[in-house]
Design an enzyme around this catalytic site. Structure first.
Site: not given
Length: 418
Positions: A52, A150-152, A255
């Site tokens: 990030k 998306i991130e984790s 994204y």
């Protein structure tokens, strides 16, 4: 691609994200590779965590706020997946399900294995519910609630390559610069509560700046100053132009495509051969402020008859589950316990009563006027409310049918007379 390190059983940490009163320069994320599907996107297995970038805009962290969710099953604290997906679909900004090659590509990557994808959605429902309720409370686009996928993949304990951590994958410097506490025995980047407060506050600032959720997300990913420069140099957007503003990293454009793909899968699951876990029941969660002397998560779990392992999984910011001195004490717990503090204070002895018994003259405290009820606010305790309105603790409990181990809820209405 970055990969998640699996934490040792008792080395779970909690997550927290951005926000303070200083500005921090943003650096775009160039470590992730979006040209190949991650294991999760290809087959809905556990995801690879991307880094990030550091945000620019400082925002104040929002205080703990217990949100009332729709469709809570009577007195059980249970909720269904259908309520979560309904909330999301009611608040998506769109456009949803554009016939774009990039969006279609990411739909296939995320839900290439529909059963596995649906299974993972079912597993993250409690956290998705908590975050989406926060998004709704702030009147933000529901697409923001999909960012942790998306991130984790909504793993509070996730650690990515290079150090980004937690649900929202923040690096240490970013977290500290935005007011997230990191100290011995406590890493606030792993706090679902604090990280979500910080991330959504920052996203809300970006939304206000750009008046467009897609540009806000681009700013979140690459930094708002970079997006502002790109907008100034790009001129007007052409009809049907996807990669606008021009000149950004493919990662930033991807994204947006990922979020649109996820929102489309949740908005039109049947068209994508997908069955959402609508019937799944789960225990809704809330941020609860526990007492300073609570000790550790095991003792909290025992006190409230909770699963200690699950409590630790949802709150991995506390090393070894110990609540370190001076560490934040907002714990993610079942919402039906959505109480700020137990009402088990020992009976208070009035100083005025002892002084009166000695025939000494003291000023009389004037009770606050009221309309017969009181709505519980953040920080209220039963004894403080009784004193405020000139009631005895015994009578206040009697008026409301509360025992010595009863708990207060934010928003609960207490009777101040019979």
């Amino acid at each position: 691609m970055s990969s998640i390190k699996k934490p040792l059983p008792y080395f779970i940490f909690l997550a927290a994200v951005f926000l303070s009163a200083c500005q921090v320069p943003v650096k775009p994320n160039r470590s992730a590779v979006d040209t190949k599907p991650t294991p999760t996107e290809a087959s809905a297995i556990l995801p690879v965590v991307s880094q990030k970038p550091t945000p620019d805009v400082p925002v104040n962290i929002v205080e703990a706020h217990v949100i009332e969710s729709p469709v809570v099953l009577a007195d059980t604290g249970k909720q269904t997946g259908a309520a979560v997906f309904k909330r999301l679909n009611n608040n998506f900004s769109g456009p949803i399900c554009n016939d774009s090659a990039a969006i279609n590509l990411w739909k296939k990557r995320y839900a290439g294995n529909p059963k596995s994808f649906s299974k993972h959605l079912g597993e993250i429902l409690p956290l998705l519910d908590y975050v989406s309720a926060e998004v709704e409370r702030r009147k933000l686009p529901a697409e923001f609630a999909l960012i942790p996928i998306i991130e984790s993949w909504y793993q509070p304990h996730a650690v990515g390559s290079g150090g980004p951590s937690g649900l929202w994958q923040m690096i240490g410097s970013t977290a500290k610069n935005h007011g997230v506490k990191i100290q011995a025995g406590y890493d606030g980047r792993f706090s679902v509560v604090d990280s979500t407060d910080a991330a959504l506050s920052y996203l809300g600032t970006l939304q206000g700046m750009f008046k467009d959720w897609q540009r806000a997300v681009m700013g979140y990913n690459a930094g708002e100053f970079r997006i502002l420069r790109a907008i100034r140099s790009s001129g007007n957007k052409s009809e049907g132009e996807d990669h606008w503003p021009r000149g950004l990293s493919p990662i930033t454009y991807a994204y947006i495509a990922k979020l649109q793909a996820l929102s489309c899968l949740m908005n039109q699951p049947e068209k994508n051969n997908l069955s959402l876990p609508n019937s799944n029941e789960f225990t809704a969660l809330a941020a609860i402020l526990v007492e300073a002397n609570s000790g550790n998560l095991d003792s909290i779990a025992k006190r409230y008859q909770l699963d200690a392992n699950k409590l630790k999984q949802n709150n991995p910011a506390y090393k070894y589950g110990q609540i370190a001195a001076h560490a934040p004490r907002r714990i993610l717990m079942p919402k039906h316990l959505a109480l700020l503090q137990p009402i088990n204070e020992p009976p208070t002895t009035s100083i005025l009563a002892s002084v009166d018994s000695e025939k000494m003259s003291v000023p009389e405290l004037q009770p606050e006027p009221h309309n017969g009820s009181h709505e519980v606010k953040n920080g209220d305790t039963l004894s403080a409310i009784a004193k405020r309105y000139g009631l005895s603790l015994h009578n206040l409990r009697k008026f409301n049918g509360l025992g010595h181990q009863a708990m207060l809820r934010i928003g609960q209405t207490l009777k101040l007379s019979l």
